[in-house]
Design a protein around this motif. Sequence first.
Motif, PDB file in Angstrom:
ATOM      1  N   ILE A  81       0.743  -1.388   0.273  1.00 25.32           N
ATOM      2  CA  ILE A  81       0.156  -0.172  -0.104  1.00 25.32           C
ATOM      3  C   ILE A  81       0.783   1.191  -0.159  1.00 25.32           C
ATOM      4  O   ILE A  81       1.652   1.512   0.763  1.00 25.32           O
ATOM      5  CB  ILE A  81      -0.865  -0.147   1.360  1.00 25.32           C
ATOM      6  CG1 ILE A  81      -1.763  -0.934   0.806  1.00 25.32           C
ATOM      7  CG2 ILE A  81      -2.154   1.280   1.040  1.00 25.32           C
ATOM      8  CD1 ILE A  81      -2.294  -1.587   3.229  1.00 25.32           C
ATOM      9  N   GLY A  82       0.549   1.990  -0.706  1.00 24.36           N
ATOM     10  CA  GLY A  82       1.410   3.511  -1.190  1.00 24.36           C
ATOM     11  C   GLY A  82       0.850   4.304   0.145  1.00 24.36           C
ATOM     12  O   GLY A  82       2.409   5.105   0.705  1.00 24.36           O
ATOM     13  N   VAL A 117      -2.068   8.880   8.298  1.00 21.47           N
ATOM     14  CA  VAL A 117      -1.889   8.064   7.352  1.00 21.47           C
ATOM     15  C   VAL A 117      -0.282   7.330   7.570  1.00 21.47           C
ATOM     16  O   VAL A 117       0.177   7.662   8.066  1.00 21.47           O
ATOM     17  CB  VAL A 117      -2.037   9.088   6.362  1.00 21.47           C
ATOM     18  CG1 VAL A 117      -1.206   8.781   5.307  1.00 21.47           C
ATOM     19  CG2 VAL A 117      -2.719   9.850   5.615  1.00 21.47           C
ATOM     20  N   VAL A 118      -0.330   6.170   6.889  1.00 25.03           N
ATOM     21  CA  VAL A 118       0.734   5.561   7.099  1.00 25.03           C
ATOM     22  C   VAL A 118       1.516   5.005   5.389  1.00 25.03           C
ATOM     23  O   VAL A 118       0.572   4.670   4.640  1.00 25.03           O
ATOM     24  CB  VAL A 118       0.708   4.095   8.008  1.00 25.03           C
ATOM     25  CG1 VAL A 118       1.678   3.235   7.968  1.00 25.03           C
ATOM     26  CG2 VAL A 118      -0.040   3.930   9.216  1.00 25.03           C
ATOM     27  N   GLU A 119       2.491   5.633   5.224  1.00 24.74           N
ATOM     28  CA  GLU A 119       3.189   4.869   4.378  1.00 24.74           C
ATOM     29  C   GLU A 119       4.152   4.028   4.305  1.00 24.74           C
ATOM     30  O   GLU A 119       4.245   3.417   4.752  1.00 24.74           O
ATOM     31  CB  GLU A 119       4.186   6.200   3.492  1.00 24.74           C
ATOM     32  CG  GLU A 119       3.338   7.914   4.132  1.00 24.74           C
ATOM     33  CD  GLU A 119       2.643   8.322   2.789  1.00 24.74           C
ATOM     34  OE1 GLU A 119       2.689   7.527   1.942  1.00 24.74           O
ATOM     35  OE2 GLU A 119       2.020   9.146   3.364  1.00 24.74           O
ATOM     36  N   ASP A 120       4.068   3.041   3.012  1.00 31.04           N
ATOM     37  CA  ASP A 120       4.422   1.934   2.726  1.00 31.04           C
ATOM     38  C   ASP A 120       3.725   1.294   3.692  1.00 31.04           C
ATOM     39  O   ASP A 120       4.724   1.141   4.766  1.00 31.04           O
ATOM     40  CB  ASP A 120       5.873   1.931   1.997  1.00 31.04           C
ATOM     41  CG  ASP A 120       6.675   1.114   1.896  1.00 31.04           C
ATOM     42  OD1 ASP A 120       5.920   0.162   0.964  1.00 31.04           O
ATOM     43  OD2 ASP A 120       7.855   1.155   2.114  1.00 31.04           O
ATOM     44  N   ASP A 161      -0.856  -7.818  -3.700  1.00 33.99           N
ATOM     45  CA  ASP A 161      -0.468  -6.269  -3.925  1.00 33.99           C
ATOM     46  C   ASP A 161      -1.312  -5.274  -4.573  1.00 33.99           C
ATOM     47  O   ASP A 161      -1.731  -5.259  -5.058  1.00 33.99           O
ATOM     48  CB  ASP A 161       0.607  -6.854  -4.224  1.00 33.99           C
ATOM     49  CG  ASP A 161       1.557  -5.909  -4.461  1.00 33.99           C
ATOM     50  OD1 ASP A 161       1.680  -4.971  -4.474  1.00 33.99           O
ATOM     51  OD2 ASP A 161       2.741  -6.251  -5.670  1.00 33.99           O
ATOM     52  N   ALA A 162      -1.236  -4.459  -3.426  1.00 30.25           N
ATOM     53  CA  ALA A 162      -1.874  -3.161  -3.751  1.00 30.25           C
ATOM     54  C   ALA A 162      -1.057  -1.941  -5.105  1.00 30.25           C
ATOM     55  O   ALA A 162      -1.424  -0.739  -5.764  1.00 30.25           O
ATOM     56  CB  ALA A 162      -2.141  -2.082  -2.781  1.00 30.25           C
ATOM     57  N   GLY A 163       0.432  -2.614  -5.324  1.00 32.98           N
ATOM     58  CA  GLY A 163       0.989  -1.651  -6.268  1.00 32.98           C
ATOM     59  C   GLY A 163       1.090  -0.716  -5.847  1.00 32.98           C
ATOM     60  O   GLY A 163       1.364   0.470  -6.922  1.00 32.98           O
ATOM     61  N   GLY A 164       2.146   0.329  -4.692  1.00 32.28           N
ATOM     62  CA  GLY A 164       1.684   1.412  -4.716  1.00 32.28           C
ATOM     63  C   GLY A 164       0.568   2.330  -4.376  1.00 32.28           C
ATOM     64  O   GLY A 164       0.537   3.490  -4.287  1.00 32.28           O
ATOM     65  N   ARG A 165      -0.789   1.466  -4.499  1.00 33.38           N
ATOM     66  CA  ARG A 165      -1.827   3.061  -4.385  1.00 33.38           C
ATOM     67  C   ARG A 165      -2.349   2.536  -3.127  1.00 33.38           C
ATOM     68  O   ARG A 165      -2.084   2.528  -1.630  1.00 33.38           O
ATOM     69  CB  ARG A 165      -2.834   1.380  -5.072  1.00 33.38           C
ATOM     70  CG  ARG A 165      -2.878   1.009  -6.786  1.00 33.38           C
ATOM     71  CD  ARG A 165      -3.864   0.242  -7.093  1.00 33.38           C
ATOM     72  NE  ARG A 165      -3.298   0.172  -8.688  1.00 33.38           N
ATOM     73  CZ  ARG A 165      -3.329  -0.866  -9.167  1.00 33.38           C
ATOM     74  NH1 ARG A 165      -3.016  -1.966  -8.858  1.00 33.38           N
ATOM     75  NH2 ARG A 165      -3.311  -1.678 -10.129  1.00 33.38           N
ATOM     76  N   ALA A 166      -3.215   4.019  -3.233  1.00 32.39           N
ATOM     77  CA  ALA A 166      -3.788   4.110  -1.939  1.00 32.39           C
ATOM     78  C   ALA A 166      -4.672   3.083  -1.148  1.00 32.39           C
ATOM     79  O   ALA A 166      -5.615   2.964  -2.352  1.00 32.39           O
ATOM     80  CB  ALA A 166      -4.037   5.775  -1.835  1.00 32.39           C
TER      81      ALA A 166
END
Length: 394
Positions: free
Chosen positions: A9-10, A26-29, A58-63
Motif C-alpha cells: 500500500i503506497g 496516514v501510514v506510508e508504505d 499486492d496494492a502496487g503502491g496504490r492508496a
Amino acid sequence: MSGLVVDGIGSLVTNDPELGHGPLGVVEDAAIVVQDGRVAWAGPRTRIPEGAGGERYDAGGRAVIPGFVDSHAHLVFAGDRTAEFEARMSGRPYTAGGIRTTVAATRQASDDALRANVRRLVAEALRSGTTTIECKSGYGLTVADEARGLRLAAEHTDEVTYLGAHVVPPEYAGDPDAYAALVAGEMLDACAPHARWIDVFCDRGAFDGDQTRAILTAGKRRGLVPRVHAGQLGRGPGVRIAVELGAASADHLTHLDDADVEALAGGDTVATLLPGAEFSTRSPYPDARRLIDAGATVALAADCNPGSSYTTNIPFCVALAVRDMGMTPDEAVWAATMGGAHALRRTDVGRLSPGARADIVVLDAPSHVHLSYRPGVPLVTRVWKDGRPASSSG
C-alpha cells in the motif's frame, strides 16, 4: 473465514491518529492484516506480524482508504423524474408533483420491483466504495407502504430509517396534523419493529417544529433514535430540535443561523452535508468550513433519491465538498468515512485499525487526495466488505 494480507500500500488512511500521521492516521508504505472479517493489524509493511497468512493482495503502491459510510439515502422507490430534472436545469417551470410523483409510483410498484431497485443502487454504491449505507422509507406514506419499504430496506442494510414524516400525502393535504398524528401513532406502531432510526423532514412545505418534536418524541418512546432533515429550504427549528432530542444527525443544513451552528458545535448531533442535492438543484452549498471551524462534527453523504440527488457516488460528493464547501481533501475523506460512522453511531466502520470491520477500498491513485484532485474519474479499483471481495475493476 480465511485471512487476508493487503500489502504494497503506497498510502493507507486508517482514520486512527495513533497509527499514522495527522487526523487521518496516514501510514506510508503500509499493509493490512485481516482475520475473520476484521482488521487484525495495520501499519508499515516492514513490520507485518510473523505468521500473517491467507490470501495476499499486492496494492502496487496504490492508496487504500476505509469504505465510505453513507448515512443518508432514499433507495426504496419506483418511477423516474428525469423530466423534472431536465426542466429544472433548463429553467422551465415543472409542476408534476415532486416527491408525491414518486409516492404514487412507489405505492403501485410490486415488492419485487422495489427490491430490485434497492439491490441495484446498493451494488452501484459498492462499486464506488460505499460499504455501509443507511436507507430510509418515505415514499409510501401509508401504514402498509411505509412498513413494506422498511422491510425491503432491511434486506440490504441494518441501518434502516422510518421516514413516514417525509411530506404530507395528498389525501391529508387539508389536515396535516392528522397525518402527523398517524405517523406518530398507528404508522409508528407498524414500522418501529423494522427500523433503527426515525427521521422527520422539518422544513417549509413539510413538517413544522411542533409536529417534528411530537413525532420524534413518539419514536424515542418506541426505542428509535432520531435523525432530522433540517435547513434545506430555509432556516427553521429543525437543528435545535435535533440537538435537544439527542438526534444522531441533522442533515442538509444549507440554511443555518449562528444559534444552529452553536448548537451543533456544543452537542453530539452530527452535521451531515449532502452536496449532491445542491448540485442537482442549483442551490447554494452548505458552509462546511463554518461548521468545522465552530467545532461541529461533519459527515458527507450522497442523499441518493430520484428527485434531487440521484447519485450513490461518494467520491463525487467528496470532490464537491472540497471544491464548493470549503473542506480540505483530508476533511472531506474523513467526513465520508469516520464522519458517516459517527452519524450512524458506529465504531466498527469508517476506520482501518485493529478491531474494525475489514471494509477496504483500493484507489487507482497514490493518495486519497486524488478523490478531489481527479473529479469524475472512477478511481475505486477494488473493494472488500467484511474481508470478502465485493467489487473489482481489475
